[in-house]
Design a protein around this motif. Structure first.
Motif, PDB file in Angstrom:
ATOM      1  N   ILE A 181       0.810  -1.107   0.046  1.00 20.88           N
ATOM      2  CA  ILE A 181      -0.115  -0.110   0.196  1.00 20.88           C
ATOM      3  C   ILE A 181       0.954   1.204  -0.212  1.00 20.88           C
ATOM      4  N   ALA A 182       1.884   1.114   0.827  1.00 22.30           N
ATOM      5  CA  ALA A 182       2.851   2.466   0.946  1.00 22.30           C
ATOM      6  C   ALA A 182       3.654   2.642  -0.447  1.00 22.30           C
ATOM      7  N   GLU A 183       3.991   1.660  -1.146  1.00 18.41           N
ATOM      8  CA  GLU A 183       4.494   1.801  -2.425  1.00 18.41           C
ATOM      9  C   GLU A 183       3.585   2.373  -3.338  1.00 18.41           C
ATOM     10  N   ARG A 184       2.306   1.763  -3.425  1.00 18.19           N
ATOM     11  CA  ARG A 184       1.321   2.038  -4.413  1.00 18.19           C
ATOM     12  C   ARG A 184       0.994   3.650  -4.044  1.00 18.19           C
ATOM     13  N   TYR A 185       0.785   4.177  -2.763  1.00 22.14           N
ATOM     14  CA  TYR A 185       0.369   5.533  -2.448  1.00 22.14           C
ATOM     15  C   TYR A 185       1.392   6.242  -3.027  1.00 22.14           C
ATOM     16  N   SER A 186       2.806   6.039  -2.926  1.00 20.84           N
ATOM     17  CA  SER A 186       3.859   6.925  -3.271  1.00 20.84           C
ATOM     18  C   SER A 186       3.654   7.046  -4.956  1.00 20.84           C
ATOM     19  N   LEU A 187       3.369   5.921  -5.614  1.00 18.33           N
ATOM     20  CA  LEU A 187       3.120   6.145  -7.118  1.00 18.33           C
ATOM     21  C   LEU A 187       2.056   7.208  -7.438  1.00 18.33           C
ATOM     22  N   GLU A 188       1.000   6.991  -6.548  1.00 20.49           N
ATOM     23  CA  GLU A 188      -0.124   7.778  -6.956  1.00 20.49           C
ATOM     24  C   GLU A 188       0.176   9.279  -6.787  1.00 20.49           C
ATOM     25  N   LYS A 189       0.986   9.549  -5.495  1.00 16.97           N
ATOM     26  CA  LYS A 189       1.418  10.896  -5.190  1.00 16.97           C
ATOM     27  C   LYS A 189       2.223  11.312  -6.294  1.00 16.97           C
ATOM     28  N   MET A 190       3.208  10.440  -6.838  1.00 15.87           N
ATOM     29  CA  MET A 190       4.064  10.973  -7.763  1.00 15.87           C
ATOM     30  C   MET A 190       3.283  11.443  -9.220  1.00 15.87           C
ATOM     31  N   ARG A 191       2.386  10.738  -9.302  1.00 17.86           N
ATOM     32  CA  ARG A 191       1.433  10.760 -10.368  1.00 17.86           C
ATOM     33  C   ARG A 191       0.916  12.138 -10.641  1.00 17.86           C
ATOM     34  N   ASN A 192       0.329  12.538  -9.297  1.00 18.53           N
ATOM     35  CA  ASN A 192      -0.344  13.735  -9.161  1.00 18.53           C
ATOM     36  C   ASN A 192       0.499  14.923  -9.369  1.00 18.53           C
ATOM     37  N   ASP A 193       2.194  14.725  -8.765  1.00 19.96           N
ATOM     38  CA  ASP A 193       3.083  15.739  -9.027  1.00 19.96           C
ATOM     39  C   ASP A 193       3.438  16.124 -10.504  1.00 19.96           C
ATOM     40  N   VAL A 194       3.410  14.685 -11.104  1.00 23.59           N
ATOM     41  CA  VAL A 194       3.768  14.930 -12.578  1.00 23.59           C
ATOM     42  C   VAL A 194       2.582  15.794 -13.149  1.00 23.59           C
ATOM     43  N   GLU A 195       1.481  15.564 -12.762  1.00 25.55           N
ATOM     44  CA  GLU A 195       0.126  16.205 -13.439  1.00 25.55           C
ATOM     45  C   GLU A 195       0.562  17.761 -13.190  1.00 25.55           C
ATOM     46  N   LEU A 196       0.948  18.079 -12.040  1.00 26.33           N
ATOM     47  CA  LEU A 196       0.948  19.708 -11.687  1.00 26.33           C
ATOM     48  C   LEU A 196       2.307  20.240 -12.432  1.00 26.33           C
ATOM     49  N   LEU A 197       3.194  19.330 -12.584  1.00 20.06           N
ATOM     50  CA  LEU A 197       4.305  19.837 -13.390  1.00 20.06           C
ATOM     51  C   LEU A 197       4.287  19.977 -14.800  1.00 20.06           C
ATOM     52  N   ARG A 198       3.355  18.884 -15.456  1.00 24.79           N
ATOM     53  CA  ARG A 198       2.746  19.050 -17.012  1.00 24.79           C
ATOM     54  C   ARG A 198       1.987  20.360 -16.972  1.00 24.79           C
ATOM     55  N   GLN A 199       1.010  20.654 -15.980  1.00 23.76           N
ATOM     56  CA  GLN A 199       0.107  21.737 -15.944  1.00 23.76           C
ATOM     57  C   GLN A 199       1.013  22.985 -16.083  1.00 23.76           C
TER      58      GLN A 199
END
Lengths: 50, 224, 231, 225
Positions: free
Chosen positions: D202-220
């Motif tokens: 769960i911890a690994e998958r959570y950090s993946l989801e958090k990274m996905r959000n950061d990437v979205e912000l960077l892309r924005q």
């Protein structure tokens, strides 16, 4: 004993699924890290340090 | 304006628009007819214990029909954005759900009752003397389908692939309805029919649980 | 037109954000509209006009910040009248059936008389029994305005009411709005550039990228608000 | 970052130790013999899966209330980990049932409700792929997660009332009802090991989801300039 190998298969398949799941997370993470680097390179000026 | 009077007004509109066009009812009835007839091809109709698995197939047909019939429930409200008009006009958004559940239960019940004689003939099952029991089972089952179905229709209306998505979300969720309704209907249509009050109670519990969940979380389903 | 019996409603946006994923429709928007004002909202497409109106009508919740109303009893929905791009009426019902249905939902007393009166005012009396499906854009707009006025609202929101109307319908709309404004209603309407309807406004506000960039109340002239050649 | 590696190492070691214990430490079961040893792996995975879905259910509830993104991330992480564990249960179940009872599938209430749970959460993950706008996706999937979770006990009740023909064998009856002392120790150790693995995933998958959000912000941001 025949059913010993069924236990063997159950364990192997089980661990294969867990390992496969972890691999999928790791792969998706790496893709995202590559994306972060790409974005950082293309717009170095305004990207906040992560 | 109270919740119930709002729901009544909304139900009136739903029923009037449906009986003006009758498109939903006619398509659902024909769909169930086709599914039941196709099901009856899969076995020898003269088999004497067809009463044991016939009701299961009947309820399966109802579940399939409902998962397709509940599609337009919220899609119609997206035309002209009438859903926003409803949300502005009603005092409690739960009234919108109550009305749609009422309308869907009514249409499902109508379809089921029309299908009963056809099913009895095809599956050579007798239901003389048990009509009240069957009516009660059909009502509680349809209510359960409508409650869960209306909630999920509100979700799937806001997603892509919504035509396929609703059956996908709804059918596993309705597993308990399928088991309970089939069991009660089997015991009603059997050689010596008896009423499984345990099953009726179970259906009622399902309906109440999901109605409460909808009452608690319904407004968030409609939120923009 | 029934005068707005209740005290007119004012509304205040306090640092409102509305985020769709990473896109900000509204960003840190602060705007106070006093009761009785007739405010025109100007701005390019996507500047946040529609989002602002949908939040004002309580259809949408702000992601951050607050929207408060004055002249309304505690947490009571102000029942704003909202006329949007979509007519928000049922195609498969007639004009009269639509209005009677919404009047019943709103709990309006003596529905038949009010609906008949509204239909005459919006000039649809002779078409009251035909399905809305058969109506033109202008006639749909009239039914939508009639629906918005059912609850005798003292806060009215219009999203580009004049677009798609022929000149004759536009002048009818201007007359209706003038009457509403003079009866003390608070009106907020988003407009596409300078137009006949805009001259009714007692105040003009320009939005760009989700925030207020010009406001006649803080010195800008009407002219500059509407022809602001924003960057 | 080191903490996660440590957690991962601990999880792997514990799972191996549990497997070792279930083969060599736990006493031989009289009737089923060595076959029964899969029981520790099968049931501990089921419990860990159920715990993951329960945490996900709570995350869904809190998201609907608080609307904070992190609860959405936790919700989807728990759902995916839960599906992984439940897949293992649904595979190891029949493998064991065939030699033990000669059939691949039993209408056992637990197994069947696990299967419905698995279907519901596959639909949950599919639903998430069909809604673009992040806030809408988070809210609607949280709401479906709530409806799906409250359905499972009802399924369990329905199956237990009407479908469980033969009473489940003592071992399957209740995990610690028929367990000799030696077995119970191994069993709870296996459950503990699986829960550590669950926590790690769960911890690994959570950090993946958090990274996905950061990437979205960077892309924005990249698009904005």
């Amino acid at each position: 004993m025949k059913n010993l190998d069924s236990i063997f298969w159950a364990y192997i398949l089980g661990w294969a699924i867990f390992f496969g799941f972890y691999l999928s997370i790791a792969k998706r993470s790496n893709d995202l890290r590559a994306e972060v680097d790409r974005l950082k390179k293309s717009a170095p000026g305004n990207s906040r340090e992560k | 304006m109270g919740l119930l009077s709002n729901a009544a007004a909304l139900l009136g509109k739903e029923v009037r628009t449906e009986f003006r066009s009758r498109e939903l009812l006619s398509t659902t009835i024909v769909f169930v007819l086709i599914v039941v007839v196709l099901f009856s091809f899969t076995f020898d109709p003269t088999a004497n214990e067809s009463h044991r698995f016939g009701p299961g197939l009947l309820w399966l047909a109802f579940l399939f029909a409902a998962s397709l019939m509940l599609q337009p429930c919220f899609l119609r409200e997206q035309v002209n954005d009438t859903l926003s008009a409803l949300r502005l006009a009603v005092s409690d958004p739960f009234a919108i759900f109550l009305a749609k559940i009422g309308a869907n239960t009514l249409f499902l019940l109508l379809t089921e009752l029309l299908m009963l004689p056809v099913f009895a003939a095809l599956f050579n099952v007798s239901f003389r003397g048990q009509v009240s029991g069957i009516l009660l089972t059909f009502f509680l089952g349809s209510l359960g389908i409508s409650v869960a179905g209306t909630a999920l229709a509100a979700i799937s209306a806001q997603a892509r692939m919504r035509e396929l998505l609703l059956p996908l979300l709804l059918l596993p969720l309705l597993a308990p309805i399928l088991v309970a309704s089939t069991e009660v209907t089997v015991s009603l249509m059997g050689p010596e029919p008896f009423m499984q009050w345990k099953g009726i109670g179970f259906l009622a519990v399902f309906d109440v649980v999901f109605l409460t969940a909808l009452w608690l979380f319904g407004e968030y389903l409609l939120e923009e | 037109m029934a005068a707005a019996a209740e005290p007119s409603i004012g509304l205040r946006f306090e640092k409102v954000d509305k985020r769709y994923g990473a896109v900000y429709a509204l960003r840190n928007l602060t705007l106070a509209i006093a009761p009785g004002e007739c405010v025109a909202l100007a701005g390019r497409n996507g500047s946040g006009k529609t989002t602002l109106l949908r939040i004002a009508s309580c259809l949408t919740r702000p992601t951050r910040g607050t929207l408060s109303f004055s002249g309304v009893t505690e947490n009571q929905n102000p029942r704003a009248g909202f006329v949007a791009h979509a007519a928000m009426v049922y195609d498969e019902l007639t004009a009269e059936e639509n209005l009677l249905f919404f009047a019943k939902l709103l709990g309006v007393a003596d529905r038949r008389r009010l609906v008949h009166e509204l239909l005459c005012e919006v000039g649809l009396a002779e078409r009251k029994d035909s399905l809305v499906r058969t109506f033109s854009r202008g006639m749909r707009q009239r039914v939508a305005i009639a629906r918005a006025l059912l609850a005798n609202p003292s806060l009215l929101l219009f999203d580009e009411p004049a677009t798609g109307l022929d000149p004759e319908a536009t002048s009818w709309l201007t007359g209706q709005l003038r009457e509403l404004r003079d009866s003390g209603c608070t009106i907020v309407m988003s407009l596409h550039g300078e137009s006949q309807v805009a001259r009714l406004a007692t105040r003009a506000v320009r939005l760009d990228a989700g925030s207020v960039v010009a406001d006649t109340r803080s010195g800008a002239t009407f002219q500059s608000v509407f022809t602001f050649a924003g960057a | 970052m080191a903490k996660r590696v440590l957690l991962g190492a601990a999880a792997v070691l514990l799972v191996i130790a549990a497997a070792y214990a279930s083969f060599f430490v736990a006493p031989e079961e009289r009737t089923m013999g060595a076959l029964q040893r899969i029981f520790y792996f099968h049931v501990s995975c089921a419990w860990a899966g159920l715990t993951a879905f329960s945490i996900g259910f709570l995350a869904n509830l809190v998201y609907v209330w608080k609307r904070k993104e992190k609860y959405d991330w936790l919700g989807v992480s728990c759902a995916e980990v839960g599906v992984a564990f439940t897949t293992v249960v649904l595979i190891s179940g029949p493998i064991w049932a065939k030699p033990a009872w000669g059939i691949y599938w039993t209408w056992d209430a637990r197994l069947t409700s696990t299967f419905i749970l698995w279907l519901l959460y596959i639909s949950y993950l599919l639903l998430r792929t069909l809604i673009e706008e992040p806030d809408r996706r988070a809210l609607l999937s949280a709401l479906f997660g709530i409806f799906a979770f409250i359905d499972v006990p009802i399924v369990f009740g329905a199956i237990r009332w009407w479908r469980t023909q033969h009473p489940a064998p003592v071992i399957m009856g209740g995990p610690n009802s028929g367990l000799a002392p030696g077995m119970r120790g191994t069993f709870f150790f296996a459950v503990f090991a699986m829960h550590i693995l669950m926590w790690f995933l769960i911890a690994e998958r959570y950090s993946l989801e958090k990274m996905r959000n950061d990437v979205e912000l960077l892309r924005q941001e990249a698009e904005a300039t």
